[in-house]
Write an enzyme that holds these catalytic residues in place. Structure first.
Site, PDB file in Angstrom:
ATOM      1  N   CYS A 184      31.818  33.860  69.133  1.00  0.00           N
ATOM      2  CA  CYS A 184      31.572  33.877  67.679  1.00  0.00           C
ATOM      3  C   CYS A 184      31.092  35.251  67.214  1.00  0.00           C
ATOM      4  O   CYS A 184      31.312  35.640  66.070  1.00  0.00           O
ATOM      5  CB  CYS A 184      30.529  32.840  67.289  1.00  0.00           C
ATOM      6  SG  CYS A 184      30.820  31.215  67.999  1.00  0.00           S
ATOM      7  N   CYS A 197      39.378  28.646  66.693  1.00  0.00           N
ATOM      8  CA  CYS A 197      38.537  27.642  66.014  1.00  0.00           C
ATOM      9  C   CYS A 197      38.806  27.581  64.521  1.00  0.00           C
ATOM     10  O   CYS A 197      38.280  26.708  63.836  1.00  0.00           O
ATOM     11  CB  CYS A 197      37.057  27.938  66.262  1.00  0.00           C
ATOM     12  SG  CYS A 197      36.564  29.536  65.606  1.00  0.00           S
TER      13      CYS A 197
HETATM   14 FE1  FES Z   1      34.450  29.681  65.659  1.00  0.00          FE
HETATM   15 FE2  FES Z   1      31.953  30.076  66.256  1.00  0.00          FE
HETATM   16  S1  FES Z   1      33.170  28.371  66.794  1.00  0.00           S
HETATM   17  S2  FES Z   1      33.291  31.455  65.311  1.00  0.00           S
END
Ligand code: FES
Length: 146
Positions: A119, A50
Site C-alpha cells: 500500500c 486491489c
Molecule cells: Fe490496496 Fe492497500 S489494499 S492500497
C-alpha cells in the site's frame, strides 16, 4: 484477559497497526486537492491488485515542494502511508522528494503489517508521477517561452 480474537474463535490473520499508523489514518495530513492555479504537477495512480486509487497534487517553488495534497480511494494502509509520504515530501527539493522510497515511508511510520506494505507504494508512485508531470509542464513552458 482474552483478546477479541480468542473470544470470537476467529483464527485468521489480524492486522496490528501501531499508534503512528492509526494517527495518520484517522487524522491524515495534507488531504484534499490543490486548485488548478496552484498545481504545478499532478499524479494519478492505481493498484490493479486491489483497485485502490491515489491522486496527488504538488505546488513547486524554486524546485522545492511548497504545497502537496492527496486524495486516496484506498485502504487504511494506503491512507496512512500516503499521509506520511506527503509529510515527508513537503518542503523537500524535487531531487530529495524523488528519492523518497516506500521503505522510507514505512520506516517513518514505525512499521506496517507485512501484507500491507504494498500500500505504501501507491503514494510514492503518485508523487513520482506528479514530479514527472511537473517536469513536462516546465519543459512545455520553456518551449512556449522560446
Ligand atoms: Fe490496496 Fe492497500 S489494499 S492500497
Amino acid at each position: 484477559m482474552d483478546t477479541p480474537n480468542e473470544q470470537s474463535g476467529y483464527a485468521g490473520p489480524v492486522l496490528f497497526y501501531n499508534e503512528e499508523v492509526i494517527d495518520h489514518f484517522t487524522n491524515p495530513r495534507n488531504v484534499g486537492e490543490l486548485p488548478e492555479e496552484e498545481t504545478d504537477g499532478f499524479g494519478l495512480v492505481g493498484d490493479p491488485s486491489c483497485g485502490d486509487q491515489m491522486k496527488l497534487w504538488i505546488s513547486v517553488k524554486s524546485e522545492r515542494i511548497e504545497k502537496i495534497a492527496f486524495k486516496s480511494f484506498g485502504c487504511p494502509g494506503a491512507i496512512a502511508t500516503s499521509s506520511m509520504l506527503t509529510a515527508l515530501a513537503k518542503g523537500k527539493s524535487i531531487e530529495e522528494a524523488r528519492r523518497i522510497s516506500d521503505d522510507d515511508v514505512v520506516e517513518a511510520l514505525g512499521g506496517i503489517p507485512e501484507r500491507k506494505k504494498h500500500c505504501s507504494l501507491l503514494g510514492v508512485l503518485a508523487l513520482q508521477a506528479a514530479i514527472k508531470d511537473w517536469e513536462k509542464r516546465r519543459a512545455a513552458g520553456k518551449e512556449e517561452g522560446k
